[in-house]
Design a protein around this motif. Sequence first.
Motif, PDB file in Angstrom:
ATOM      1  N   GLY A   1     -20.152 -22.690  33.316  1.00 51.49           N
ATOM      2  CA  GLY A   1     -20.692 -22.099  32.100  1.00 51.49           C
ATOM      3  C   GLY A   1     -21.834 -22.884  31.483  1.00 51.49           C
ATOM      4  N   ASN A   2     -21.980 -24.144  31.885  1.00 51.84           N
ATOM      5  CA  ASN A   2     -23.072 -24.975  31.357  1.00 51.84           C
ATOM      6  C   ASN A   2     -24.369 -24.815  32.144  1.00 51.84           C
ATOM      7  OD1 ASN A   2     -21.221 -26.125  29.569  1.00 51.84           O
ATOM      8  ND2 ASN A   2     -20.887 -27.939  30.820  1.00 51.84           N
ATOM      9  N   ALA A   3     -24.270 -24.347  33.380  1.00 53.22           N
ATOM     10  CA  ALA A   3     -25.366 -24.496  34.343  1.00 53.22           C
ATOM     11  C   ALA A   3     -26.682 -23.888  33.869  1.00 53.22           C
ATOM     12  CB  ALA A   3     -24.966 -23.907  35.686  1.00 53.22           C
ATOM     13  N   GLN A   4     -26.678 -22.617  33.492  1.00 51.74           N
ATOM     14  CA  GLN A   4     -27.938 -21.972  33.126  1.00 51.74           C
ATOM     15  C   GLN A   4     -28.551 -22.602  31.881  1.00 51.74           C
ATOM     16  OE1 GLN A   4     -27.628 -17.903  31.561  1.00 51.74           O
ATOM     17  NE2 GLN A   4     -25.409 -18.171  31.408  1.00 51.74           N
ATOM     18  N   HIS A   5     -27.732 -23.127  31.010  1.00 53.42           N
ATOM     19  CA  HIS A   5     -28.230 -23.733  29.773  1.00 53.42           C
ATOM     20  C   HIS A   5     -28.837 -25.115  30.039  1.00 53.42           C
ATOM     21  CE1 HIS A   5     -26.262 -20.358  27.981  1.00 53.42           C
ATOM     22  NE2 HIS A   5     -25.115 -20.732  28.514  1.00 53.42           N
ATOM     23  N   LEU A   6     -28.260 -25.840  30.984  1.00 59.13           N
ATOM     24  CA  LEU A   6     -28.845 -27.119  31.372  1.00 59.13           C
ATOM     25  C   LEU A   6     -30.183 -26.913  32.069  1.00 59.13           C
ATOM     26  CD1 LEU A   6     -25.600 -28.878  32.626  1.00 59.13           C
ATOM     27  CD2 LEU A   6     -26.817 -29.287  30.477  1.00 59.13           C
ATOM     28  N   ARG A   7     -30.288 -25.859  32.856  1.00 59.06           N
ATOM     29  CA  ARG A   7     -31.575 -25.527  33.485  1.00 59.06           C
ATOM     30  C   ARG A   7     -32.629 -25.228  32.420  1.00 59.06           C
ATOM     31  NH1 ARG A   7     -33.409 -26.362  38.397  1.00 59.06           N
ATOM     32  NH2 ARG A   7     -34.557 -24.390  38.328  1.00 59.06           N
ATOM     33  N   GLU A   8     -32.229 -24.527  31.377  1.00 57.13           N
ATOM     34  CA  GLU A   8     -33.170 -24.206  30.302  1.00 57.13           C
ATOM     35  C   GLU A   8     -33.625 -25.472  29.579  1.00 57.13           C
ATOM     36  OE1 GLU A   8     -35.569 -22.562  27.424  1.00 57.13           O
ATOM     37  OE2 GLU A   8     -34.874 -21.708  29.323  1.00 57.13           O
ATOM     38  N   VAL A   9     -32.703 -26.384  29.312  1.00 59.81           N
ATOM     39  CA  VAL A   9     -33.075 -27.644  28.669  1.00 59.81           C
ATOM     40  C   VAL A   9     -34.031 -28.431  29.553  1.00 59.81           C
ATOM     41  CG1 VAL A   9     -32.219 -29.873  27.860  1.00 59.81           C
ATOM     42  CG2 VAL A   9     -30.979 -27.782  27.285  1.00 59.81           C
ATOM     43  N   GLY A  10     -33.738 -28.479  30.843  1.00 56.97           N
ATOM     44  CA  GLY A  10     -34.621 -29.181  31.764  1.00 56.97           C
ATOM     45  C   GLY A  10     -36.024 -28.601  31.752  1.00 56.97           C
ATOM     46  N   ARG A  11     -36.124 -27.272  31.690  1.00 56.79           N
ATOM     47  CA  ARG A  11     -37.451 -26.650  31.633  1.00 56.79           C
ATOM     48  C   ARG A  11     -38.184 -27.043  30.353  1.00 56.79           C
ATOM     49  NH1 ARG A  11     -40.857 -23.095  33.498  1.00 56.79           N
ATOM     50  NH2 ARG A  11     -39.603 -22.504  35.302  1.00 56.79           N
TER      51      ARG A  11
ATOM     52  N   MET B   1     -11.726 -25.016  24.018  1.00 52.58           N
ATOM     53  CA  MET B   1     -12.751 -25.326  23.022  1.00 52.58           C
ATOM     54  C   MET B   1     -14.114 -24.958  23.595  1.00 52.58           C
ATOM     55  SD  MET B   1     -11.405 -29.038  21.687  1.00 52.58           S
ATOM     56  CE  MET B   1     -12.522 -29.010  20.283  1.00 52.58           C
ATOM     57  N   TRP B   2     -15.040 -24.591  22.728  1.00 54.14           N
ATOM     58  CA  TRP B   2     -16.388 -24.275  23.196  1.00 54.14           C
ATOM     59  C   TRP B   2     -17.379 -24.420  22.061  1.00 54.14           C
ATOM     60  CZ3 TRP B   2     -12.880 -20.526  21.879  1.00 54.14           C
ATOM     61  CH2 TRP B   2     -13.293 -19.550  20.972  1.00 54.14           C
ATOM     62  N   VAL B   3     -18.638 -24.530  22.432  1.00 55.39           N
ATOM     63  CA  VAL B   3     -19.739 -24.438  21.476  1.00 55.39           C
ATOM     64  C   VAL B   3     -20.612 -23.276  21.914  1.00 55.39           C
ATOM     65  CG1 VAL B   3     -19.752 -26.860  20.803  1.00 55.39           C
ATOM     66  CG2 VAL B   3     -21.070 -26.149  22.783  1.00 55.39           C
TER      67      VAL B   3
ATOM     68  N   GLY C   1     -18.161 -27.778  26.377  1.00 57.67           N
ATOM     69  CA  GLY C   1     -19.321 -27.030  26.836  1.00 57.67           C
ATOM     70  C   GLY C   1     -19.277 -25.580  26.406  1.00 57.67           C
ATOM     71  N   VAL C   2     -19.963 -24.732  27.152  1.00 60.28           N
ATOM     72  CA  VAL C   2     -20.066 -23.307  26.844  1.00 60.28           C
ATOM     73  C   VAL C   2     -18.922 -22.592  27.562  1.00 60.28           C
ATOM     74  CG1 VAL C   2     -21.572 -21.293  26.885  1.00 60.28           C
ATOM     75  CG2 VAL C   2     -22.562 -23.583  26.657  1.00 60.28           C
ATOM     76  N   SER C   3     -17.843 -22.325  26.844  1.00 57.09           N
ATOM     77  CA  SER C   3     -16.613 -21.805  27.463  1.00 57.09           C
ATOM     78  C   SER C   3     -15.989 -20.622  26.723  1.00 57.09           C
ATOM     79  CB  SER C   3     -15.567 -22.921  27.558  1.00 57.09           C
ATOM     80  OG  SER C   3     -16.043 -24.030  28.270  1.00 57.09           O
TER      81      SER C   3
ATOM     82  N   ASP D   1     -29.382 -27.150  22.249  1.00 60.32           N
ATOM     83  CA  ASP D   1     -30.071 -28.032  21.301  1.00 60.32           C
ATOM     84  C   ASP D   1     -29.463 -29.434  21.307  1.00 60.32           C
ATOM     85  OD1 ASP D   1     -31.774 -25.997  20.602  1.00 60.32           O
ATOM     86  OD2 ASP D   1     -30.761 -25.521  18.704  1.00 60.32           O
ATOM     87  N   TYR D   2     -28.140 -29.505  21.398  1.00 61.30           N
ATOM     88  CA  TYR D   2     -27.475 -30.809  21.412  1.00 61.30           C
ATOM     89  C   TYR D   2     -27.874 -31.610  22.644  1.00 61.30           C
ATOM     90  CZ  TYR D   2     -23.788 -34.320  21.667  1.00 61.30           C
ATOM     91  OH  TYR D   2     -23.115 -35.502  21.771  1.00 61.30           O
ATOM     92  N   VAL D   3     -27.796 -30.964  23.820  1.00 64.51           N
ATOM     93  CA  VAL D   3     -28.136 -31.671  25.056  1.00 64.51           C
ATOM     94  C   VAL D   3     -29.606 -32.075  25.061  1.00 64.51           C
ATOM     95  CG1 VAL D   3     -28.279 -31.478  27.568  1.00 64.51           C
ATOM     96  CG2 VAL D   3     -26.294 -30.559  26.361  1.00 64.51           C
TER      97      VAL D   3
END
Length: 265
Positions: free
Chosen positions: A112-122, A78-80, A66-68, A87-89
């Motif tokens: 670290g993933n939380a805000q990005h998952l919210r953005e994908v959901g939106r 490891m991180w992306v 994840g985002v780490s 974009d991947y999710v």
Amino acid sequence: MYVADQTWPELREYVAEESVALVPLGSTEQHGPHLPLATDHLIAEALAREAADRTSVLCTPTVNVGVSPHHRQFHGTMWVDAPQFRDYVESLTRNLAYHGIDRVVYVNAHGGNAQHLREVGRRLRDDGTMYAIEWMWDESIPDLVSEVFEHNGPHGGPKETAMIQHVAGHLVREDQLEAARDGGLVDLDDSENYMMHGARTFYDAVENSGNGVFGDQTDATAEKGEQLFEAATEQLVKLVEWLDASRFEDLMAPAHLDPQPGSRR
């Protein structure tokens, strides 16, 4: 039902009747001298699989990295980058939509993933593809976590230690629990770098904790982990049941307030 264990004809039966999927996500990052780098994705997968078994909804393979970047100074992390992760999710989730899934729960175990998952959901809801929401296990049971542990800690602390003791106890270095506590930061209020004049002045975990973890890890036990696991699973099951019972139309973005844009043309 774990998707990768099924045959395609078996999945054809599922998507004809069901429309919910669980997507577990975590990270591969340092969790101190006592826990494996796999901590977050092990917790996410265990919770998602258990909830899927109890509700008979679909569970996908786990996103393990994840985002780490805030743990990058520690060996093995490891991180992306965040845009690529989003974009991947999103692409993975649109794949599920192609097969008929229109509701997704991101079973997340890494902050670290939380805000990005919210953005994908939106993104997915705004274009009418599906309703996808992020669920963080410890945020579903905050009162219990506070009750069980005196010094919890946001990373590598007793809550994560107890969960791994329960789901993968053989991976916990029990002889390192005191070293984890003594080499880390037990209480964030004791940090000189956490807050200054209302601003968070740090970016990386190592700036607040020499070994990257927080809280009192010696307070963790497998029994406490089982208690947390069961309580969080119960919350996830209730979320899935609510989602499954909801009308798709009610989950989509509300319409613009009247008068609608362009309605007077």
